[in-house]
Design a protein around this motif. Structure first.
Motif, PDB file in Angstrom:
ATOM      1  N   GLY A 142      -7.325  -1.874 -58.784  1.00 18.20           N
ATOM      2  CA  GLY A 142      -7.049  -2.484 -57.493  1.00 18.20           C
ATOM      3  C   GLY A 142      -7.932  -1.863 -56.445  1.00 18.20           C
ATOM      4  N   PRO A 143      -7.938  -2.401 -55.270  1.00 19.15           N
ATOM      5  CA  PRO A 143      -8.775  -1.837 -54.205  1.00 19.15           C
ATOM      6  C   PRO A 143      -8.316  -0.430 -53.839  1.00 19.15           C
ATOM      7  CG  PRO A 143      -7.240  -3.450 -53.316  1.00 19.15           C
ATOM      8  CD  PRO A 143      -7.133  -3.542 -54.805  1.00 19.15           C
ATOM      9  N   ALA A 144      -9.306   0.460 -53.531  1.00 21.27           N
ATOM     10  CA  ALA A 144      -8.994   1.826 -53.122  1.00 21.27           C
ATOM     11  C   ALA A 144      -8.231   1.807 -51.804  1.00 21.27           C
ATOM     12  CB  ALA A 144     -10.275   2.644 -52.977  1.00 21.27           C
ATOM     13  N   VAL A 145      -7.259   2.720 -51.679  1.00 26.59           N
ATOM     14  CA  VAL A 145      -6.415   2.753 -50.490  1.00 26.59           C
ATOM     15  C   VAL A 145      -6.953   3.794 -49.527  1.00 26.59           C
ATOM     16  CG1 VAL A 145      -4.095   3.140 -49.608  1.00 26.59           C
ATOM     17  CG2 VAL A 145      -4.430   2.067 -51.854  1.00 26.59           C
ATOM     18  N   GLU A 146      -7.369   3.345 -48.376  1.00 25.80           N
ATOM     19  CA  GLU A 146      -7.851   4.253 -47.320  1.00 25.80           C
ATOM     20  C   GLU A 146      -6.651   4.903 -46.637  1.00 25.80           C
ATOM     21  OE1 GLU A 146     -10.458   5.929 -44.375  1.00 25.80           O
ATOM     22  OE2 GLU A 146     -10.829   4.985 -46.308  1.00 25.80           O
ATOM     23  N   PRO A 147      -6.671   6.201 -46.411  1.00 23.85           N
ATOM     24  CA  PRO A 147      -5.560   6.819 -45.669  1.00 23.85           C
ATOM     25  C   PRO A 147      -5.371   6.111 -44.342  1.00 23.85           C
ATOM     26  CG  PRO A 147      -7.001   8.488 -46.577  1.00 23.85           C
ATOM     27  CD  PRO A 147      -7.674   7.185 -46.816  1.00 23.85           C
ATOM     28  N   PHE A 188     -15.612  16.259 -41.520  1.00 21.90           N
ATOM     29  CA  PHE A 188     -14.827  15.948 -40.318  1.00 21.90           C
ATOM     30  C   PHE A 188     -15.558  14.936 -39.441  1.00 21.90           C
ATOM     31  CE2 PHE A 188     -13.651  16.591 -35.902  1.00 21.90           C
ATOM     32  CZ  PHE A 188     -12.275  16.652 -35.949  1.00 21.90           C
ATOM     33  N   LYS A 189     -16.856  15.135 -39.261  1.00 24.94           N
ATOM     34  CA  LYS A 189     -17.631  14.213 -38.428  1.00 24.94           C
ATOM     35  C   LYS A 189     -17.685  12.821 -39.057  1.00 24.94           C
ATOM     36  CE  LYS A 189     -20.669  17.693 -36.306  1.00 24.94           C
ATOM     37  NZ  LYS A 189     -22.073  18.142 -36.159  1.00 24.94           N
ATOM     38  N   GLN A 227      -4.173  15.338 -30.673  1.00 27.54           N
ATOM     39  CA  GLN A 227      -3.486  14.615 -31.737  1.00 27.54           C
ATOM     40  C   GLN A 227      -4.468  14.118 -32.782  1.00 27.54           C
ATOM     41  OE1 GLN A 227      -1.304  11.291 -30.218  1.00 27.54           O
ATOM     42  NE2 GLN A 227      -0.673  10.543 -32.221  1.00 27.54           N
ATOM     43  N   LEU A 228      -5.588  13.597 -32.345  1.00 33.82           N
ATOM     44  CA  LEU A 228      -6.623  13.101 -33.255  1.00 33.82           C
ATOM     45  C   LEU A 228      -7.173  14.244 -34.110  1.00 33.82           C
ATOM     46  CD1 LEU A 228      -9.515  10.696 -32.308  1.00 33.82           C
ATOM     47  CD2 LEU A 228     -10.019  12.850 -33.430  1.00 33.82           C
ATOM     48  N   THR A 229      -7.499  15.361 -33.478  1.00 37.61           N
ATOM     49  CA  THR A 229      -8.061  16.501 -34.205  1.00 37.61           C
ATOM     50  C   THR A 229      -7.097  17.013 -35.259  1.00 37.61           C
ATOM     51  OG1 THR A 229      -9.290  17.138 -32.205  1.00 37.61           O
ATOM     52  CG2 THR A 229      -9.067  18.790 -33.950  1.00 37.61           C
ATOM     53  N   LYS A 230      -5.845  17.143 -34.892  1.00 39.15           N
ATOM     54  CA  LYS A 230      -4.846  17.637 -35.841  1.00 39.15           C
ATOM     55  C   LYS A 230      -4.638  16.663 -36.994  1.00 39.15           C
ATOM     56  CE  LYS A 230      -1.157  19.414 -33.991  1.00 39.15           C
ATOM     57  NZ  LYS A 230       0.029  19.564 -33.122  1.00 39.15           N
ATOM     58  N   ALA A 231      -4.664  15.349 -36.704  1.00 41.45           N
ATOM     59  CA  ALA A 231      -4.465  14.357 -37.753  1.00 41.45           C
ATOM     60  C   ALA A 231      -5.586  14.415 -38.789  1.00 41.45           C
ATOM     61  CB  ALA A 231      -4.370  12.967 -37.142  1.00 41.45           C
ATOM     62  N   LEU A 232      -6.824  14.533 -38.325  1.00 41.20           N
ATOM     63  CA  LEU A 232      -7.947  14.592 -39.258  1.00 41.20           C
ATOM     64  C   LEU A 232      -7.911  15.872 -40.084  1.00 41.20           C
ATOM     65  CD1 LEU A 232     -10.909  13.155 -37.142  1.00 41.20           C
ATOM     66  CD2 LEU A 232      -9.406  11.985 -38.740  1.00 41.20           C
ATOM     67  N   LEU A 233      -7.571  16.979 -39.451  1.00 38.64           N
ATOM     68  CA  LEU A 233      -7.483  18.233 -40.190  1.00 38.64           C
ATOM     69  C   LEU A 233      -6.392  18.161 -41.262  1.00 38.64           C
ATOM     70  CD1 LEU A 233      -7.829  20.807 -37.262  1.00 38.64           C
ATOM     71  CD2 LEU A 233      -9.541  20.293 -39.012  1.00 38.64           C
ATOM     72  N   LYS A 234      -5.296  17.521 -40.920  1.00 38.74           N
ATOM     73  CA  LYS A 234      -4.203  17.393 -41.875  1.00 38.74           C
ATOM     74  C   LYS A 234      -4.609  16.511 -43.052  1.00 38.74           C
ATOM     75  CE  LYS A 234      -0.228  17.146 -40.022  1.00 38.74           C
ATOM     76  NZ  LYS A 234       0.962  16.650 -39.288  1.00 38.74           N
ATOM     77  N   ASP A 235      -5.327  15.394 -42.774  1.00 35.58           N
ATOM     78  CA  ASP A 235      -5.777  14.512 -43.842  1.00 35.58           C
ATOM     79  C   ASP A 235      -6.797  15.188 -44.744  1.00 35.58           C
ATOM     80  OD1 ASP A 235      -4.111  12.578 -42.931  1.00 35.58           O
ATOM     81  OD2 ASP A 235      -5.658  11.382 -41.938  1.00 35.58           O
ATOM     82  N   MET A 236      -7.563  16.111 -44.182  1.00 35.38           N
ATOM     83  CA  MET A 236      -8.538  16.836 -44.984  1.00 35.38           C
ATOM     84  C   MET A 236      -7.892  17.946 -45.799  1.00 35.38           C
ATOM     85  SD  MET A 236     -11.625  17.137 -42.170  1.00 35.38           S
ATOM     86  CE  MET A 236     -12.575  18.252 -43.178  1.00 35.38           C
ATOM     87  N   GLY A 237      -6.590  18.139 -45.630  1.00 36.43           N
ATOM     88  CA  GLY A 237      -5.900  19.184 -46.368  1.00 36.43           C
ATOM     89  C   GLY A 237      -6.027  20.553 -45.748  1.00 36.43           C
ATOM     90  N   LYS A 239      -4.400  22.531 -43.676  1.00 34.43           N
ATOM     91  CA  LYS A 239      -3.133  22.744 -42.989  1.00 34.43           C
ATOM     92  C   LYS A 239      -3.144  24.013 -42.157  1.00 34.43           C
ATOM     93  CE  LYS A 239      -0.496  20.307 -46.559  1.00 34.43           C
ATOM     94  NZ  LYS A 239       0.601  20.395 -47.552  1.00 34.43           N
ATOM     95  N   ARG A 240      -3.886  24.986 -42.577  1.00 34.49           N
ATOM     96  CA  ARG A 240      -3.926  26.229 -41.813  1.00 34.49           C
ATOM     97  C   ARG A 240      -4.585  26.029 -40.457  1.00 34.49           C
ATOM     98  NH1 ARG A 240      -6.438  30.300 -46.112  1.00 34.49           N
ATOM     99  NH2 ARG A 240      -7.578  28.383 -46.592  1.00 34.49           N
ATOM    100  N   LEU A 241      -5.629  25.224 -40.409  1.00 33.81           N
ATOM    101  CA  LEU A 241      -6.265  24.952 -39.122  1.00 33.81           C
ATOM    102  C   LEU A 241      -5.388  24.067 -38.252  1.00 33.81           C
ATOM    103  CD1 LEU A 241     -10.066  24.464 -39.872  1.00 33.81           C
ATOM    104  CD2 LEU A 241      -8.880  26.413 -38.887  1.00 33.81           C
ATOM    105  N   ASP A 242      -4.666  23.169 -38.866  1.00 31.65           N
ATOM    106  CA  ASP A 242      -3.709  22.357 -38.111  1.00 31.65           C
ATOM    107  C   ASP A 242      -2.656  23.266 -37.472  1.00 31.65           C
ATOM    108  OD1 ASP A 242      -2.146  20.227 -37.151  1.00 31.65           O
ATOM    109  OD2 ASP A 242      -0.962  20.202 -38.994  1.00 31.65           O
ATOM    110  N   ALA A 243      -2.170  24.245 -38.220  1.00 31.57           N
ATOM    111  CA  ALA A 243      -1.191  25.191 -37.671  1.00 31.57           C
ATOM    112  C   ALA A 243      -1.835  26.086 -36.611  1.00 31.57           C
ATOM    113  CB  ALA A 243      -0.607  26.046 -38.799  1.00 31.57           C
ATOM    114  N   TYR A 244      -3.116  26.382 -36.823  1.00 27.54           N
ATOM    115  CA  TYR A 244      -3.822  27.248 -35.868  1.00 27.54           C
ATOM    116  C   TYR A 244      -3.922  26.611 -34.493  1.00 27.54           C
ATOM    117  CZ  TYR A 244      -7.735  29.684 -33.641  1.00 27.54           C
ATOM    118  OH  TYR A 244      -8.540  30.355 -32.759  1.00 27.54           O
ATOM    119  N   ILE A 245      -4.339  25.357 -34.424  1.00 25.86           N
ATOM    120  CA  ILE A 245      -4.486  24.697 -33.130  1.00 25.86           C
ATOM    121  C   ILE A 245      -3.113  24.440 -32.495  1.00 25.86           C
ATOM    122  CG2 ILE A 245      -4.522  22.309 -33.986  1.00 25.86           C
ATOM    123  CD1 ILE A 245      -6.732  21.764 -31.930  1.00 25.86           C
ATOM    124  N   THR A 246      -2.096  24.198 -33.319  1.00 23.71           N
ATOM    125  CA  THR A 246      -0.735  24.062 -32.789  1.00 23.71           C
ATOM    126  C   THR A 246      -0.270  25.372 -32.173  1.00 23.71           C
ATOM    127  OG1 THR A 246      -0.220  22.396 -34.475  1.00 23.71           O
ATOM    128  CG2 THR A 246       1.639  23.462 -33.382  1.00 23.71           C
TER     129      THR A 246
END
Length: 789
Positions: A142-147, A188-189, A227-237, A239-246
């Motif tokens: 089936g078609p690949a699912v984009e996050p 990320f870019k 919000q955008l920065t944290k979402a992309l970091l989370k999707d990239m796996g 999580k530590r950087l997501d927690a860092y910026i929070t």
């Protein structure tokens, strides 16, 4: 993969990305944007054959069908700057793209334009891209699912926290992205470009960090950009950087609220014994202090009459600093100074220096290298003595806004504690027997926490500033003190600045300054900010009661009595054991007897045996009352001796006069003469007072070095009505005495007229000022009698 094979890279989230690198060719330039994921057709959807010199299919049997080549050449790009992707421009250098990135971008162009058949290869001077046959393509279920693309929504009803500024948001996003590795940053870019292409006019791959973050903040609100920065970091796996910026955002909010708390607490200042409603804005009345890096310089011994030899304290040259230079970054990082002790005598301005430091930090004028600043006044710590508490809980109790943080350790700056008033701490500190404690989150007894904070065991990377009187600070272990500073009050220029700030009318300010300059003892003592406050209150009261043209009082006694009462009031406010008026009087008389005995011998240093003889506790005189000072003298190299003196020679003279006066009032005894029959001395109060004045005048004139001259002024001023009203709680309830001012003044005028002691006439004139009566004879210049200036 055919052609060049493939390398893979696994991220925190387990995602595997093909790493195949090649530059884009002209044959696919000018294609539109794509939001298709890199994994839509699998990592084997494309391959890169070997480069060939001719346009053929690779077998040399037939020429290449170039039917579709013309259409691809003429295709127009919907992205104006996309042509630069194939060149050596700043946006997309070929050495920054991995193979899968370019492959995905190429695939997007081919599929969207449909300008050539998948059965043909493109071969030119540029590197070729060949669509593999459908037979070779892996089967897709089936078609690949984009996050899913996160929705960037800002709640219009949600109020932005004041701490969230453009400057902070820029720094937070930039610091977070700087922690990405080169490959992660590239991904990320790419992900940012694919999911939010509307925010860029061209791919962001060539942007440096500043331009990238700038673009995000230009296109999105601050909350949305985070919000955008944290979402992309989370999707990239990541999580530590997501927690860092929070965590950065949370600390910034706590820091903002802490600044507000300190501003509310320290923005106002009360001088002396201020009554309710007398607090004033700190910034409107503060002026700089005289602070040096020489921590045991001893008392100020400048005197109007007496010559006092300066004791050898420290032989090194002193360096003068300002409040803003305390914990300067250069000192911290170059000289490795993290623990500073600042001492000074009572009323010299230590608390004023602390308040200035806190205000500068809270208003973001200075000390930006300090991220968190926590003042810990010992008078507040005394209220927690019975608790078993951790350092973290102490801070949470004093500053509730910090409860949102599990710890204070941070990489953004230093954490600093200000331990103000170590001499006020109600528990003794034993640095030899107290257990070691290194966990700032584990509860312990208060003295254990304080001791280990000073040792540097709790939050070792933090800064610690201890403010104390010299006796207590000298007991700290040497290894815990990296620098010693001393607050010495005001210089002559700072004295003038003080009174110009307090008297808004320039004419009144000029009058006050001229008056102080003419009264040398008052001018000398104004090196103490507390004494300046006393003088200001007296002069302001004079202007209020008698008008702006009133003559200012020339007497010393009233000023010193007010200063004494301030010291006693501060002693009670510091939590010292309360004393009855009778106990307070006994303490003053014992200390005054010591002062009188030493004055007769023209001595300043108080020996150990002397303390025992007078019955006064050293700590009570030095630490609690603040009327004496302890400091170090160097007897010879590598040997120092602790000695005690009065905080100023005139304080010794005042206390000596107070002792003589209180002894006469309470017992009828004149200590300046041989004891008389106490029955008659109690009956004739006024004649006894006159006799005491006469004997004091004679002894002062007979003193060859003038060491009793200022003492005589104080003694004559003691019996004045205004002064007795201030001392009322120390006086017996029996009949009040008259001042005998006129009779005493007649004796003094006679002495001046006889002129047997011409070098003492100026002091006798000052005695008339103390009595509050005018002089019949013209006043001579005081400078003629000032000795050894």
């Amino acid at each position: 993969m055919a052609g060049r094979g493939s390398d893979t890279m696994e991220h925190d989230g387990g995602e595997t990305i093909s790493d195949v690198s090649f530059p884009l060719g002209e044959g696919v330039s000018g294609r539109g944007r794509s939001t298709i994921s890199m994994s839509d057709e699998g990592e084997e959807a494309f391959y890169v054959p070997e480069r060939r010199p001719s346009l053929d299919l690779g077998d040399g049997l037939r020429p290449m069908d170039t039917t579709h080549w013309h259409d691809v050449e003429r295709a127009q790009s919907p992205v104006h700057s996309y042509n630069s992707v194939n060149s050596d421009t700043q946006f997309w250098p070929s050495d920054e793209l991995d193979e899968e990135t370019e492959l995905s971008a190429t695939r997007v162009q081919l599929e969207r334009t449909e300008s050539y058949s998948s059965g043909y290869s493109v071969d030119s001077d540029c590197e070729t891209r060949t669509r593999k046959s459908q037979d070779a393509a892996p089967k897709e279920e089936g078609p690949a699912v984009e996050p899913p693309r996160p929705e960037l929504i800002k709640n219009p009803d949600e109020k932005r926290h004041p701490a969230l500024t453009v400057d902070f948001t820029f720094k937070a996003i930039r610091k977070t992205l700087e922690k990405l590795g080169k490959d992660d940053l590239r991904i990320f870019k790419i992900t940012l470009w694919k999911r939010y292409p509307e925010s860029f006019s061209s791919p962001p791959q060539g942007m440096d960090m500043v331009d990238l973050v700038d673009r995000l903040l230009e296109f999105y609100d601050l909350e949305v950009a985070l919000q955008l920065t944290k979402a992309l970091l989370k999707d990239m796996g990541l999580k530590r950087l997501d927690a860092y910026i929070t965590d950065l955002c949370k600390k910034n909010e706590v820091r903002y609220e802490l600044r507000g708390t300190l501003l509310r607490k320290y923005s106002w200042m009360c001088e002396g014994v201020a009554q309710q409603g007398e607090h004033k804005a700190f910034e409107s009345i503060f002026n700089e202090l005289y602070i040096t890096d020489r921590g045991n310089a001893g008392p100020n011994i400048e005197h109007e009459v007496r010559k006092i030899d300066k004791l050898s304290t420290n032989r090194k040259e002193e360096k003068r600093i300002t409040c803003s230079q305390i914990f300067d970054p250069d000192v911290i990082y170059e000289k490795h100074v993290s623990h500073i002790v600042t001492n000074g005598i009572a009323g010299v301005g230590k608390s004023m220096a602390v308040q200035k430091f806190i205000m500068d930090w809270a208003e973001e004028r200075k000390h930006n290298h300090v991220y968190f600043l926590f003042p810990l006044p010992f008078k507040e710590l005394n209220l927690m003595l019975k608790l078993k508490i951790s350092l973290l809980e102490i801070v949470h109790t004093l500053y509730p806004e910090t409860k949102a943080l599990p710890t204070f350790e941070c990489d953004e700056g230093k954490v600093m504690f200000i331990c103000d008033g170590l001499d006020e701490y109600a528990h003794s500190l034993d640095f030899h027997r107290t257990e070691t404690w290194c966990d700032s989150t584990e509860p312990a007894a208060m003295h254990v926490v304080v001791t280990n904070l000073i040792r540097g065991n709790l939050l070792p990377s933090s800064l610690l500033w201890i403010i104390s009187r010299p006796l207590t600070s000298s007991r700290l272990p040497a290894e815990s003190v990296h620098q010693v500073l001393e607050v010495r009050g005001f210089t002559n220029e700072q004295k003038e600045e003080y009174f110009r700030r307090r008297f808004q009318d320039p004419a009144q300010a000029d009058k006050v300054i001229a008056h102080l300059t003419s009264c040398k003892t008052l001018h000398i003592m104004c090196h103490l900010p507390m004494f300046c406050c006393v003088v200001r209150e007296v002069f302001q009261q004079t202007f209020r009661e008698k008008g702006p043209d009133a003559e200012l009082p020339k007497g010393l006694t009233l000023m010193y009595t007010r200063l004494l009462l301030v010291h006693l009031h501060v002693r009670g406010a510091r939590g010292s054991a309360s004393r009855t008026p009778e106990e307070e009087r006994d303490f003053l008389m014992n200390l005054g007897k010591l002062a009188f005995t030493m004055l007769e011998k023209n001595q300043m240093v108080i020996g150990k045996a002397t303390w025992k003889d007078c019955g006064v506790d050293v700590a009570e005189a030095v630490t609690n009352s603040g009327l004496c000072i302890e400091f170090l003298i160097e007897q010879f190299v590598m040997y120092q001796e602790r000695i005690q003196t009065f905080i100023h020679p005139t304080i010794q003279e005042y206390l000596a006069a107070l002792y003589v006066f209180l002894t006469w009032r309470c017992t009828g005894q004149n200590v300046l003469q041989q004891p008389r029959n106490s029955k008659f001395s109690r009956i004739f109060k006024d004649p006894g007072l006159l006799d005491m004045h006469r004997s004091a005048i004679e002894r002062s004139l007979q003193s060859p070095d003038g060491n009793l001259d200022v003492f005589l002024r104080f003694l004559l001023g003691m019996a004045q009505t205004a002064n007795q009203e201030l001392l009322q709680r120390f006086l017996p309830d029996n009949n009040k005495c008259s001042s005998a001012s006129e009779e005493t003044a007649a004796i003094i005028r006679k002495k001046i007229k006889e002129n047997h002691y011409p070098d003492r006439n100026a002091n006798l004139q000052c005695c008339l000022d103390e009595l509050g009566v005018g002089a019949e004879a013209p006043r001579r210049s005081r400078s003629n009698s000032v000795k050894n200036q």
